[in-house]
Design a protein around this motif. Sequence first.
Motif, PDB file in Angstrom:
ATOM      1  N   VAL A  41       0.813  -1.177   0.050  1.00  0.00           N
ATOM      2  CA  VAL A  41       0.065  -0.055  -0.007  1.00  0.00           C
ATOM      3  C   VAL A  41       1.011   1.317  -0.079  1.00  0.00           C
ATOM      4  CG1 VAL A  41      -1.849   1.217   1.149  1.00  0.00           C
ATOM      5  CG2 VAL A  41      -1.989  -1.240   1.352  1.00  0.00           C
ATOM      6  N   GLY A  42       1.879   1.230   0.614  1.00  0.00           N
ATOM      7  CA  GLY A  42       2.947   2.480   0.611  1.00  0.00           C
ATOM      8  C   GLY A  42       4.325   2.076   1.441  1.00  0.00           C
ATOM      9  N   PHE A  43       5.103   3.149   1.318  1.00  0.00           N
ATOM     10  CA  PHE A  43       6.385   3.117   1.925  1.00  0.00           C
ATOM     11  C   PHE A  43       6.916   4.234   2.973  1.00  0.00           C
ATOM     12  CE2 PHE A  43       6.081   1.864  -2.607  1.00  0.00           C
ATOM     13  CZ  PHE A  43       5.919   0.675  -2.480  1.00  0.00           C
ATOM     14  N   ALA A  44       5.941   4.312   3.859  1.00  0.00           N
ATOM     15  CA  ALA A  44       6.140   5.143   4.857  1.00  0.00           C
ATOM     16  C   ALA A  44       7.533   5.394   5.531  1.00  0.00           C
ATOM     17  CB  ALA A  44       5.013   5.339   5.945  1.00  0.00           C
ATOM     18  N   ALA A  45       8.081   3.936   5.632  1.00  0.00           N
ATOM     19  CA  ALA A  45       9.445   4.064   6.237  1.00  0.00           C
ATOM     20  C   ALA A  45      10.568   4.342   5.213  1.00  0.00           C
ATOM     21  CB  ALA A  45       9.761   2.448   6.623  1.00  0.00           C
TER      22      ALA A  45
END
Length: 329
Positions: free
Chosen positions: A235-239
Motif C-alpha cells: 500500500v505504501g512506503f512510509a518507512a
Amino acid sequence: MRALSVTALTGPDAVELVDVDEPTAGDGDVIVDMVYGGVSFPDLLQTRGMYQIRPEPPFTPGVEGSGIVRSAPPASGFSTGDRVAVWGNGLHAEVVRARPDQLFTIPAEMTLAEGAAFVLNYQTAMFCAVDRGGLRAGESILVMGAAGGVGTSAIQVARGMGAGPIIGLVSTPAKADVALAAGADHAVLVSDTWKDEVIALTGGRGVDMTYDPVGGDRFLDGLRALARGGRLVVVGFAAGDIPTVKVNRLLLRNVSVVGAAWGEAAFADPGLAPDIHRRLLPMVTAGIVKPPIGEIFPFADAVAAFRSLDDRTATAKVLVEIRPDLADR
Ligand SMILES: NC(=O)c1ccc[n+]([C@@H]2O[C@H](COP(=O)([O-])OP(=O)(O)OC[C@H]3O[C@@H](n4cnc5c(N)ncnc54)[C@H](OP(=O)(O)O)[C@@H]3O)[C@@H](O)[C@H]2O)c1
C-alpha cells in the motif's frame, strides 16, 4: 483568500500560508468553503518532490478535506449549505473549485472533521484490501502502521467486511492504544519477535492478509507471517525504503504480493470512487466506520501538522482547521 503553498521541495518547513485569489466556478463546477484539510502522507512526500505526482513549486497541497458548499449548479446534485468531503489536489485553501465527482455528502453520523478523513484512506482500504487483495469475512489480517491514517481505516474496513482477528503492528504502546481504539483485536509492538507473536495470535497458522503501508525492513516478516495462500498488499512506503522480494518465497509457500494504488485506479475509472463510497456507507450506519481524528492544527500552524507525519508523532488522521468559524462545535 488564504491557502497553503509549498514554496520549495525541501520538506515541511517550506509550507507557507499565503494570500491568493479565490477560484471562480467553471461550467458545472461546485464551489466549496473548506473547513478542514486532511494532512496525508502523499502531502508530506510532495513537499520533497518524492510522490508520483510532482507539481512544481509554488503549489497548494491537500488531497482531501471537508467543507460546506457555497454554490453548485442544479445538475451537480449538490446544494448550497451541503456538508461535503472533497478529494483531489490543491485542497488546503479556504475556497476550492471541484467537479461533482470529487465530492461526497458527509453522512449524518459524521462530524465535518471526520468527513475530512473519510475519502482517501477509507477508499484506499476498500480498494486495496478488498478489491485488490480479496479480503473476505472470517479471514485474519495484519495491519502495519496500524495507528496511522491508512492503518486505522484499514482496521475499520476489515471489521466492516467481517474479517478477524485484526492484528495491528505499531511501534509504541500509545500507538497500540490508538489501533485498539480503532477496532483492532490485538496490537503487537515492533520487536525482534513480532512476527512470531502475530503467528501465535492466529493459532500458529499465519494471517490471510498483511496490509502494508510501511514497507522498509518490516516487509519480509510481513511476508513470513502469511498463512498458505495469503496475500501481502503493498500500500505504501512510509518507512522510506522500497523492499524487494525473491520470488521463490512466493512460490514455495503459495503466497502473493499484490500492488494496490487507489488514486491511480480512481483517476482512470470515474465510477470507482462512487462505487466504493456506496459500499462504505453501510459500515458507517453500523457504527463500524468512524474516522479516528488525531491532532487538529490551526491553519497557520500547518508546518507542525506536516512535521508530525515526518517525525512519526502523528496518530490517526491529522487535520488542519481552515475555517474555525465554520468548524464543529
Ligand atoms: N496505495 C494507496 O492507494 C495509498 C493511499 C493513501 C496513502 N498511501 C500510502 O500509505 C502510507 C501511509 O500513509 P498514512 O497516511 O497512514 O501515514 P501515517 O498516518 O503517517 O502512518 C504511517 C505509519 O508508518 C509507520 N512508519 C514507519 N516508519 C516510518 C517513517 N520513517 N516515517 C513515518 N512513518 C513511519 C508509523 O507507524 P509506527 O510508528 O507504528 O511504525 C506511522 O504511523 C504512505 O506511504 C502513503 O503514501 C497509499
